[in-house]
Write a protein that holds these residues in place. Structure first.
Motif, PDB file in Angstrom:
ATOM      1  N   CYS A  49      -2.913 -14.363   0.424  1.00 39.96           N
ATOM      2  CA  CYS A  49      -3.696 -14.246  -1.578  1.00 39.96           C
ATOM      3  C   CYS A  49      -3.228 -13.312  -1.796  1.00 39.96           C
ATOM      4  CB  CYS A  49      -5.213 -13.920  -0.274  1.00 39.96           C
ATOM      5  SG  CYS A  49      -6.218 -13.872  -2.260  1.00 39.96           S
ATOM      6  N   THR A  61      -9.110 -22.149  -0.222  1.00 41.29           N
ATOM      7  CA  THR A  61     -10.775 -20.741  -1.116  1.00 41.29           C
ATOM      8  C   THR A  61     -10.117 -19.342   0.093  1.00 41.29           C
ATOM      9  OG1 THR A  61     -12.351 -22.385  -1.904  1.00 41.29           O
ATOM     10  CG2 THR A  61     -12.482 -19.876  -1.354  1.00 41.29           C
ATOM     11  N   CYS A  62      -9.941 -18.518  -0.308  1.00 42.00           N
ATOM     12  CA  CYS A  62      -9.292 -17.205   0.387  1.00 42.00           C
ATOM     13  C   CYS A  62     -11.017 -17.033   1.155  1.00 42.00           C
ATOM     14  CB  CYS A  62      -9.488 -16.198  -0.493  1.00 42.00           C
ATOM     15  SG  CYS A  62      -8.617 -14.653   0.269  1.00 42.00           S
ATOM     16  N   GLU A  63     -10.661 -17.381   1.955  1.00 44.93           N
ATOM     17  CA  GLU A  63     -12.270 -16.075   3.293  1.00 44.93           C
ATOM     18  C   GLU A  63     -12.759 -14.937   3.092  1.00 44.93           C
ATOM     19  OE1 GLU A  63      -9.858 -14.836   7.409  1.00 44.93           O
ATOM     20  OE2 GLU A  63      -9.666 -17.391   6.927  1.00 44.93           O
ATOM     21  N   CYS A  65     -11.678 -12.696  -0.373  1.00 40.68           N
ATOM     22  CA  CYS A  65     -12.575 -13.164  -1.247  1.00 40.68           C
ATOM     23  C   CYS A  65     -12.755 -13.897  -2.434  1.00 40.68           C
ATOM     24  CB  CYS A  65     -11.627 -11.400  -2.287  1.00 40.68           C
ATOM     25  SG  CYS A  65      -9.319 -13.118  -2.881  1.00 40.68           S
ATOM     26  N   HIS A  66     -12.701 -14.834  -1.493  1.00 38.50           N
ATOM     27  CA  HIS A  66     -12.389 -16.194  -2.165  1.00 38.50           C
ATOM     28  C   HIS A  66     -12.400 -16.943  -3.810  1.00 38.50           C
ATOM     29  CE1 HIS A  66     -16.301 -15.853   0.348  1.00 38.50           C
ATOM     30  NE2 HIS A  66     -17.084 -14.993  -0.274  1.00 38.50           N
TER      31      HIS A  66
END
Length: 248
Positions: A49, A61-63, A65-66
């Motif tokens: 990310c 989608t980042c696990e 920071c989303h």
């Protein structure tokens, strides 16, 4: 969170870990321009990310920071990018820019083509696997769109525009890449208005037409020799022999 960052090639918020060397690059093209080897994007398993630097499995989608890594994500090609109506074509084996409903995969050409070309193009087996004859670079996986010529050969669209600045013929088979009917009619008038010197007025020459592949014997003229079968001037003289025809 919205997509931020990327490179000159793609808009994305993550970097790919190259399975070949373990280094992080924004995309395979950035990797290939820096390294002495090429990255296999299909074997990518991890991304980082750009927002929180979390290394994780490849996903949209980042696990942590989303952050959304890409509006579009393909879990086969590991392509992250802004939305361009992309779709993954199983036949091509890669993602194409759509919309999908406007394209159809030609199994013989092995390429997605606009629906407008359905039944209206000459198929050449695996034509997209050949390099562009202008720039000699790959066509199938290129980010530059391909132009299908009437003969069935492919050029990058940018290379096609460059070709038209120099001529009108396919660089592979020499067939006319444009409808030249109007120009041939103009050339008819120019030939009629430009008589050859007396010593050439009864000369004939054997020609091969690049457009219809017909052979014929026609009057020699410095402006061009017209095919008797299709009226094209896109012809080539066969050999160098001029034949003097009998005078009436």
């Amino acid at each position: 969170m919205e997509v931020t960052g990327g490179c000159e090639h793609y808009s994305r918020s993550c970097q790919l870990r190259a399975p070949c060397c373990g280094k992080f690059y924004t995309c395979r093209l950035c990797h290939d321009s820096k390294e002495s080897h090429k990255m296999d994007r299909f074997n990518v398993t991890q991304v980082q990310c750009m927002e929180c630097k979390c290394v994780q499995k490849a996903q949209q989608t980042c696990e942590q920071c989303h952050m959304v890594f890409g509006d579009y994500y393909c879990n086969i090609c590991h392509l992250f990018d802004k939305d361009k109506k992309q779709y993954h074509c199983d036949g091509c084996g890669i993602c194409r820019i759509g919309p999908k409903e406007e394209f159809e995969h030609c199994t013989k050409c092995n390429l997605c083509l606009p629906l407008s070309l359905r039944g209206n193009h000459k198929c050449i087996e695996n034509v997209s696997r050949q390099d562009c004859p202008i720039c000699l670079e790959d066509i199938h996986t290129s980010r530059v769109g391909a132009r299908v010529l009437p003969c069935g050969h492919l050029l990058h669209s940018t290379c096609y525009e460059d070709m038209l600045k120099q001529g009108y013929r396919c660089p592979l088979c020499m067939r006319s890449a444009l409808d030249m009917t109007r120009y041939w009619r103009q050339l008819d008038d120019e030939v009629a208005q430009t008589p050859m010197p007396s010593e050439y007025q009864n000369m004939t020459v054997e020609i091969l037409c690049n457009d219809c592949s017909s052979r014929s014997t026609v009057p020699f003229h410095i402006l061009g020799m017209k095919c008797e079968s299709c009226s094209s001037y896109n012809t080539a003289q066969e050999g160098k022999t001029l034949t003097q025809t009998a005078r009436e």
